[in-house]
Design an enzyme around this catalytic site. Sequence first.
Site, short mmCIF file in Angstrom:
data_model
loop_
_atom_site.label_atom_id
_atom_site.label_comp_id
_atom_site.label_asym_id
_atom_site.label_seq_id
_atom_site.Cartn_x
_atom_site.Cartn_y
_atom_site.Cartn_z
N GLY A 1 57.30 22.76 18.11
CA GLY A 1 58.40 23.12 17.49
C GLY A 1 59.06 24.34 17.44
O GLY A 1 59.88 24.56 16.69
N SER B 1 59.97 24.89 25.33
CA SER B 1 60.74 24.32 26.62
C SER B 1 61.98 25.16 26.78
O SER B 1 62.27 25.47 27.85
CB SER B 1 60.94 22.82 26.28
OG SER B 1 61.63 22.71 25.11
N ASP C 1 68.50 26.04 19.89
CA ASP C 1 67.41 26.72 20.57
C ASP C 1 67.91 27.81 21.56
O ASP C 1 67.45 28.96 21.33
CB ASP C 1 66.56 25.72 21.24
CG ASP C 1 65.71 24.60 20.59
OD1 ASP C 1 66.06 24.71 19.09
OD2 ASP C 1 65.39 23.82 21.13
#
Length: 339
Positions: A136, A140, A183
């Site tokens: 979390g 990625s 993100d």
Amino acid sequence: MPPEPSKPAGAALERLFERAFDARGAGRERRLAFAPGRVNLIGEHVDYCDLPVMPMAVQLGVSLLFRPRDDARVRLVNLDPSFAPRELELSPRIEPFPSGDWGNYAKAAGQALVRRLGPLRGFDGAVSSDLPSAAGLSSSAALVIVCALASCAANGVSLEPLELAQLLAEGERYVGTQGGGMDQAASLAGVEGCALHVRFAPLRVEALPVPHGWRFVVAHSGVRADKSGAAREAYNRRRAECEEAFRRVSADSAAGGARSWVEMVQARSAEELVAAAERVLDAGLLRRFRHVVTESERVRRARAALVAGDGRVFGEAMDASHASLRDDFEVSCAELDEL
């Protein structure tokens, strides 16, 4: 944010690169790209509704030592031996590796950039990360970003951080997860000592200094949430549920016919919206809808508390956010609840 890995990690990355690539292209300058991970303070599962969120970058991240090539080939090795070497050819349409393969994140970056910029030279690269994967913290997204940064540097091009964040948020959907843009924005626009207030459509980032004496402790539950298989399917299902809930509520005259989530939450309070939603949604969609509109209010409250230095109110908003994620969005687990 650290500009490079620690000396021991950096030395190991140099050795890995030399073992893998120095038989070819010796003498060409090697460069280092770094992308930090992020932790989200509040605003969970609302970025793909284009509602504001409050993440911040963390000290840990993904590093990529790379050297440009004269062709469109990208060759990657990873300091973690569980990730096998990968090769790909940069083009506007790149066939994916099997689902869950780490090389797909490099392909996501490459395909997005070629579609935006045209033909690109590739690079040889060695990757390392001190971010725990599937925890979390956006390992990625950080991998996608360092691959994109390396591609841009290898070709002598640059994009503004928010432009690149928007491009890569869309590009990362290549791997199958229909994510929002939090993100990428947090990693590329993070500011030391600051939380970020991120808004979307268009993407805007406001850096808010964390009050003196505040500390955020990031604790790992030990539970992996890989962005493939069941976890990806559950994530995409939540997004689809939110879209369906919005469609049904916005079509009802009691909710005012809003054209976006932002317009909807600005026009009415969460309490009023939930009351309107109760008329048109079944129990499951109502829970998802209630999380989104109440989380939007919590983000507003948390931002004001951060600016005012009110840790009690900020903490209460975080606690209420977790309760909503557990009960209404149903994305928690026993280990997170215990923490």
